[in-house]
Write a protein that holds these residues in place. Structure first.
Motif, PDB file in Angstrom:
ATOM      1  N   ALA A 175      -1.287   4.106  -3.452  1.00 23.96           N
ATOM      2  CA  ALA A 175      -1.782   2.744  -3.248  1.00 23.96           C
ATOM      3  C   ALA A 175      -2.579   2.641  -1.951  1.00 23.96           C
ATOM      4  O   ALA A 175      -3.657   2.061  -1.907  1.00 23.96           O
ATOM      5  N   ALA A 176      -2.024   3.273  -0.903  1.00 24.05           N
ATOM      6  CA  ALA A 176      -2.706   3.239   0.387  1.00 24.05           C
ATOM      7  C   ALA A 176      -4.036   3.963   0.298  1.00 24.05           C
ATOM      8  O   ALA A 176      -5.051   3.502   0.808  1.00 24.05           O
ATOM      9  N   LEU A 178      -3.157   3.903   8.369  1.00 20.74           N
ATOM     10  CA  LEU A 178      -2.812   4.635   7.154  1.00 20.74           C
ATOM     11  C   LEU A 178      -3.132   6.115   7.318  1.00 20.74           C
ATOM     12  O   LEU A 178      -2.351   6.984   6.937  1.00 20.74           O
ATOM     13  N   GLN A 179      -4.261   6.368   7.943  1.00 20.98           N
ATOM     14  CA  GLN A 179      -4.697   7.737   8.153  1.00 20.98           C
ATOM     15  C   GLN A 179      -3.698   8.479   9.047  1.00 20.98           C
ATOM     16  O   GLN A 179      -3.291   9.592   8.765  1.00 20.98           O
ATOM     17  N   ARG A 224      12.845   1.362   5.212  1.00 21.94           N
ATOM     18  CA  ARG A 224      11.605   1.753   5.888  1.00 21.94           C
ATOM     19  C   ARG A 224      11.134   0.676   6.846  1.00 21.94           C
ATOM     20  O   ARG A 224      11.434  -0.493   6.653  1.00 21.94           O
ATOM     21  N   ASN A 266      -7.715   2.490   1.002  1.00 24.32           N
ATOM     22  CA  ASN A 266      -8.660   3.141   1.910  1.00 24.32           C
ATOM     23  C   ASN A 266      -9.973   3.388   1.201  1.00 24.32           C
ATOM     24  O   ASN A 266     -11.047   3.230   1.782  1.00 24.32           O
ATOM     25  N   THR A 278       3.415   8.432  -3.119  1.00 21.73           N
ATOM     26  CA  THR A 278       3.693   7.394  -2.123  1.00 21.73           C
ATOM     27  C   THR A 278       2.404   6.858  -1.526  1.00 21.73           C
ATOM     28  O   THR A 278       2.288   5.692  -1.193  1.00 21.73           O
ATOM     29  N   TYR A 279       1.446   7.762  -1.400  1.00 18.62           N
ATOM     30  CA  TYR A 279       0.226   7.353  -0.740  1.00 18.62           C
ATOM     31  C   TYR A 279      -0.829   6.800  -1.680  1.00 18.62           C
ATOM     32  O   TYR A 279      -1.879   6.387  -1.252  1.00 18.62           O
ATOM     33  N   VAL A 312      -0.532   7.742   9.593  1.00 14.52           N
ATOM     34  CA  VAL A 312       0.744   7.935   8.908  1.00 14.52           C
ATOM     35  C   VAL A 312       0.638   9.110   7.937  1.00 14.52           C
ATOM     36  O   VAL A 312       1.531   9.948   7.832  1.00 14.52           O
ATOM     37  N   GLU A 313      -0.499   9.175   7.277  1.00 15.14           N
ATOM     38  CA  GLU A 313      -0.691  10.226   6.295  1.00 15.14           C
ATOM     39  C   GLU A 313      -0.782  11.608   6.975  1.00 15.14           C
ATOM     40  O   GLU A 313      -0.131  12.554   6.552  1.00 15.14           O
ATOM     41  N   LEU A 360      -6.063  -1.070  10.030  1.00 16.26           N
ATOM     42  CA  LEU A 360      -5.277  -0.693   8.852  1.00 16.26           C
ATOM     43  C   LEU A 360      -5.677   0.695   8.361  1.00 16.26           C
ATOM     44  O   LEU A 360      -4.828   1.552   8.103  1.00 16.26           O
ATOM     45  N   ALA A 361      -6.976   0.938   8.275  1.00 16.53           N
ATOM     46  CA  ALA A 361      -7.447   2.226   7.777  1.00 16.53           C
ATOM     47  C   ALA A 361      -6.972   3.360   8.679  1.00 16.53           C
ATOM     48  O   ALA A 361      -6.452   4.375   8.211  1.00 16.53           O
ATOM     49  N   ALA A 406       2.492  12.832   8.055  1.00 18.60           N
ATOM     50  CA  ALA A 406       3.508  12.842   7.002  1.00 18.60           C
ATOM     51  C   ALA A 406       4.683  11.931   7.361  1.00 18.60           C
ATOM     52  O   ALA A 406       5.842  12.298   7.271  1.00 18.60           O
ATOM     53  N   TRP A 407       4.342  10.732   7.850  1.00 18.14           N
ATOM     54  CA  TRP A 407       5.386   9.759   8.196  1.00 18.14           C
ATOM     55  C   TRP A 407       5.625   8.771   7.065  1.00 18.14           C
ATOM     56  O   TRP A 407       6.251   7.738   7.250  1.00 18.14           O
ATOM     57  N   GLY A 408       5.061   9.053   5.911  1.00 16.87           N
ATOM     58  CA  GLY A 408       5.120   8.115   4.794  1.00 16.87           C
ATOM     59  C   GLY A 408       6.532   7.644   4.483  1.00 16.87           C
ATOM     60  O   GLY A 408       6.735   6.486   4.128  1.00 16.87           O
ATOM     61  N   LYS A 409       7.499   8.523   4.630  1.00 19.18           N
ATOM     62  CA  LYS A 409       8.868   8.138   4.263  1.00 19.18           C
ATOM     63  C   LYS A 409       9.454   7.084   5.205  1.00 19.18           C
ATOM     64  O   LYS A 409      10.470   6.478   4.900  1.00 19.18           O
ATOM     65  N   MET A 430     -12.092   0.359   1.058  1.00 17.90           N
ATOM     66  CA  MET A 430     -12.801   0.149   2.327  1.00 17.90           C
ATOM     67  C   MET A 430     -13.992   1.085   2.424  1.00 17.90           C
ATOM     68  O   MET A 430     -15.069   0.697   2.879  1.00 17.90           O
ATOM     69  N   LEU A 451       0.793  -1.218   0.000  1.00 18.22           N
ATOM     70  CA  LEU A 451       0.000   0.000   0.000  1.00 18.22           C
ATOM     71  C   LEU A 451       0.829   1.273   0.000  1.00 18.22           C
ATOM     72  O   LEU A 451       0.378   2.319  -0.401  1.00 18.22           O
ATOM     73  N   SER A 452       2.029   1.205   0.506  1.00 18.79           N
ATOM     74  CA  SER A 452       2.837   2.413   0.426  1.00 18.79           C
ATOM     75  C   SER A 452       4.300   2.059   0.486  1.00 18.79           C
ATOM     76  O   SER A 452       4.716   1.212   1.244  1.00 18.79           O
ATOM     77  N   GLY A 453       5.056   2.720  -0.348  1.00 19.44           N
ATOM     78  CA  GLY A 453       6.515   2.675  -0.276  1.00 19.44           C
ATOM     79  C   GLY A 453       7.138   1.294  -0.298  1.00 19.44           C
ATOM     80  O   GLY A 453       8.144   1.061   0.360  1.00 19.44           O
TER      81      GLY A 453
END
Lengths: 665, 166
Positions: free
Chosen positions: B7-8, A609-610, A585, B12, B4-5, A612-613, A605-606, A616-619, B15, A577-579
């Motif tokens: 796919a995530a 992801l929220q 990472r 989401n 980066t986001y 992290v987004e 999971l949702a 801004a911890w995506g990296k 869902m 899903l990310s990176g």
């Protein structure tokens, strides 16, 4: 008042028949059909069963309800012409390789075509040739022979509750396929083979292992022995024009010896052993009050189904191997010494009513140092074919008896082939312990019968049992057990209708009466045997004295028990899903497989992801959804870096993610 | 939103879609439509996930997805070109346009997406615009009474835009 319907101007009493087709059959008129199956839902697709109803014209007899005074014609000029045209059109696209087809003797298409006197096909082929699916260990699918009746699709969905195959695409491209066009081996097929049993043609057939057996016999190096499952003896005769259910044990043994088998043993012997092991396992669990109900584990289709769909119940499955695998383990352990044969040269062939047994014997846990406990499995059909290939006239053979010691069984082992048989055998063993009165004829009616789900309460309600056949019934029962709505001590599950006697490796069944005859005959076989309880088998007792010590001993566990693991339904990749791909990472994997999903992993999971987004911890993270981490009973399962968290909760994961992000900021 | 986001974000979205349609088996088609909107096709892993969530077998979902030509199980190109080959368009010369486009993009009736994932070219049976036959649709823009030359021009226009944005 009695109601009558007129078929070809003759009155027929209408009782509770739901459709004209059933009524016509009662009046001894066989209306051809491909897609009508009395145990499945109505489909009405093949249009072969058209009849003429006065005032209504042509209707499909399978899906038309009778009404009083209805007047039906079943073979007018128009109907006969219509049927011929339909069959011709089916034949145009059917791969007519009949002499090479294993269903040649039992093909409905061939039969109907002959009956209708079709001598030419006026249409040309319109479909492109499609590759066969050879991936499964048990079944071969050949789409070029499919008539699209959908019997297989409906059986898998309605009776087994799986739906491993379904119709795909549309119009002239429509075909029966597993998910994503994959092989049966890569999807949630449990190998019960009932699709092959209901297929009117050779579009799904049992994979043949006859060549391997001939090779072993002809090699001269191998010492080939057979074990025969209980249900085989009441069905093999059907391939040689004997009535359904006729017990052919003795003739079958003689035939096996003529074929070149050095010893012929009885899987009912190891079924006796299973009774002792499983009953003791149950008594121990019952006394501790843990892991109840105990589920039987003899049926490999059920075991695979449970591994795919009920990971939370895997701990409840009896750890006992099936009788086939118990036999294999004991045979490879003991026979080399008893017979003076090197272990590498001993070749164990199982004769089974079952297609899933082919898959079971290939499970890696049943091989040690490259030597499989059971080398190969033949179905009843395949044995019949080998006997025919060798030109042996089964009917004329003098009956012979099994070899000792592993050919000696009690009636308890023999009734394993019937739905309810395993339960009854265990009850006979454990009756004393639970003060269950056993009648003189030792028949425990409580667990007998043909309904798909039966319940019995014994020992003043202290012992609650359920017997199911058909995995859809098992599904209904398991859901109730998981939700706490139902409680049992013992649950017996068999995937096939009626149990092993109705297995897909048996000769093709044309009506319910045939299956019933086999069931009755197996119970009859039990009656005529000298012993009926597993604990009375002297050779089983000898086995404990000389090898296994006592039931559930360490040695017994080594040889006779196994473990189960969760399986993915479909072979596919995890969802990144990310990176993905960035190695530095922190890798986060959230299982969204069935069991974790039900426990709320998706929400975690949702929200993760929220989070992290938003921060801004995506990296820092490589977040993915996996479909199974194979620890379903402990779900939701989430891995963060090299840590695996079971029973994960959202606050806990939030904290760990924050911490991981913190060290990386 | 950064790539980066993507796919995530899409997951989401899946869902959300499932929630919006109450995870109801009877809403399979709108669910698949919405999911395809998000991914531009129906990825296999996502399909398995949807099947599990809806309590239907993956084979059944695959059956639904392969029944409708609207659904694609293969990734589609960035630009989607559709040529109508219904009766009216066929009579008015759609075949020549189809041939020209396939030749230009190096595609066939079976291979419908270019290797660089830039174009997907498919024929459709009727767009309901028979008065404009033959009809070409390039990324939702409708071109009526189209000739092979006009079709190739439309592709050149996309190429030019892509070069500009590159």
């Amino acid at each position: 008042m009695e109601k009558y319907i007129y078929i070809n101007d003759r009155p027929v009493l209408w009782e509770d028949e739901k459709n004209i087709l059933a009524l016509a059959r009662k009046a001894h008129i066989e209306i051809p059909t491909f897609c009508y199956h009395s145990e499945l839902s109505l489909y009405g697709a093949c249009r072969l069963c058209m009849v003429e109803v006065e005032g209504r014209g042509l209707v499909t007899s399978c899906s038309t309800e009778p009404f009083e005074g209805m007047r039906i014609k079943t073979h007018t000029r128009q109907i006969l012409k219509l049927r011929k045209t339909i069959v011709e059109m089916l034949l145009a696209n059917h791969d007519q390789e009949c002499p090479k087809c294993s269903r040649a003797d039992d093909c409905k298409l061939r039969d109907v075509s002959n009956r209708l006197g079709i001598d030419k096909v006026r249409f040309r082929k319109t479909r492109e040739r499609k590759p066969k699916d050879l991936g499964s260990e048990c079944l071969v699918r050949d789409p070029n022979k499919c008539v699209l009746c959908g019997d297989c699709v409906r059986f898998c969905d309605e009776i087994q509750g799986i739906g491993a195959i379904d119709f795909a695409a549309r119009g002239q491209n429509v075909n029966v396929a597993a998910a994503y066009g994959k092989s049966l081996a890569q999807v949630d097929c449990v190998n019960c083979g009932q699709c092959a049993a209901v297929c009117p043609t050779g579009a799904i057939v049992v994979k043949s292992h006859i060549p391997q057996v001939w090779d072993a016999i002809h090699s001269g190096e191998k010492y080939v022995v057979a074990q025969i499952a209980p249900a085989v003896r009441v069905a093999l005769g059907e391939m040689f024009k004997l009535p359904s259910g006729e017990l052919a044990t003795g003739k079958m043994i003689a035939a096996l010896r003529i074929l070149g088998f050095k010893k012929v043993f009885d899987t009912a012997f190891s079924a006796d052993l299973t009774v002792v092991e499983e009953a003791n396992e149950f008594v121990s669990r019952k006394s501790k009050g843990e892991k109840l109900p105990i589920f039987t584990s003899c049926c490999p289709a059920w075991v695979k189904y449970a591994e795919q769909s009920y990971p939370q119940l895997l701990g409840n499955l009896s750890s006992c191997r099936s009788p086939q695998q118990m036999f294999g383990a004991i045979a490879k352990e003991r026979l080399p010494q008893q017979l003076g044969v090197e272990k590498e040269k001993l070749y164990v062939v199982s004769i089974m009513p079952c297609t899933a047994k082919k898959y079971e014997c290939k499970r890696p846990e049943f091989s040690h140092d490259g030597i499989a406990d059971v080398d190969v499995v033949l179905t009843t059909q395949e044995l019949g074919r080998m006997i025919k290939e060798a030109g042996i006239d089964l009917n004329d053979l003098e009956p012979e008896s099994m070899d000792l010691p592993m050919g000696f069984a009690t009636g308890a082992g023999v009734i394993f082939g019937n739905s309810g048989g395993v339960s009854e055998a265990v009850l006979r063993y454990a009756a004393d312990k639970f003060d269950i009165p056993v009648p003189e004829n030792i028949v425990l009616q409580e667990v007998r019968g043909s309904s798909g789900l039966r319940e019995a309460s014994l020992a003043d309600g202290n012992l609650k049992m359920a017997v199911v056949h058909g995995l859809k019934n098992a599904q209904i029962l398991c859901d109730k057990i998981v939700s706490g709505e139902a409680e049992y001590d013992i649950v017996e599950v068999m995937a096939c209708p009626g149990g092993c006697t109705g297995g897909a490796g048996q000769p093709i069944v044309h009506n319910k009466a045939q299956r019933k005859a086999r069931t009755t005959s197996l119970y009859h076989a039990d009656k005529t045997m000298p012993l009926h309880r597993a604990q009375d088998n002297p050779f089983i007792n000898e086995l404990y004295e000389t090898l296994l010590e006592k039931p559930n001993s360490h040695q017994a566990h080594e040889l006779l028990h196994t473990a189960y693991k969760h399986r993915k339904r479909i072979d596919d990749d995890e969802l990144s899903l990310s990176g993905a791909g960035a190695e530095d990472r922190c890798k986060v994997r959230v299982c969204v497989g069935t069991s974790c999903y039900l426990r709320g992993s998706q929400d975690i999971l949702a929200k993760t992801l929220q989070m992290v987004e938003e921060n801004a911890w995506g990296k820092h993270f490589d977040i993915g959804a996996t479909f199974c981490s194979e620890t379903c009973d402990k779900g939701p399962t989430i891995s963060i870096g090299d840590q695996t968290i079971h029973h994960a909760t959202l606050p806990q994961i939030r904290e760990m993610i924050s911490k991981a992000a913190g060290t990386r900021e | 939103m950064s790539a980066t986001y993507a796919a995530a974000h899409s997951f989401n979205k899946v869902m959300e879609i499932l929630d919006r349609f109450e995870r109801s088996e009877t809403k399979i088609i709108p669910i698949l439509q919405a999911v395809q909107e998000e991914y531009r096709y129906l990825p296999q892993e996502v399909m398995t996930f949807i099947a599990t969530s809806l309590g239907v077998s993956p084979a059944r979902l695959y059956g639904v997805a392969t029944f409708y030509s609207h659904f694609s199980l293969e990734p589609k190109g960035k630009h989607i070109i559709k040529m109508c080959d219904g009766t009216a368009c066929h009579v008015r010369g759609s075949s020549a346009v189809i041939d020209a486009i396939r030749k230009r993009l190096n595609l066939t009736a079976k291979k419908i997406t270019t290797d660089d994932m830039m174009y997907t070219f498919e024929t459709v049976s009727c767009l309901g615009a028979c008065g404009l036959a033959p009809v070409l649709v390039v990324d939702d823009a409708i071109h009526g009474q189209v000739t092979p030359e006009q079709a190739l021009d439309a592709i050149e226009k996309i190429e030019a835009e892509e070069r500009e944005n590159a």
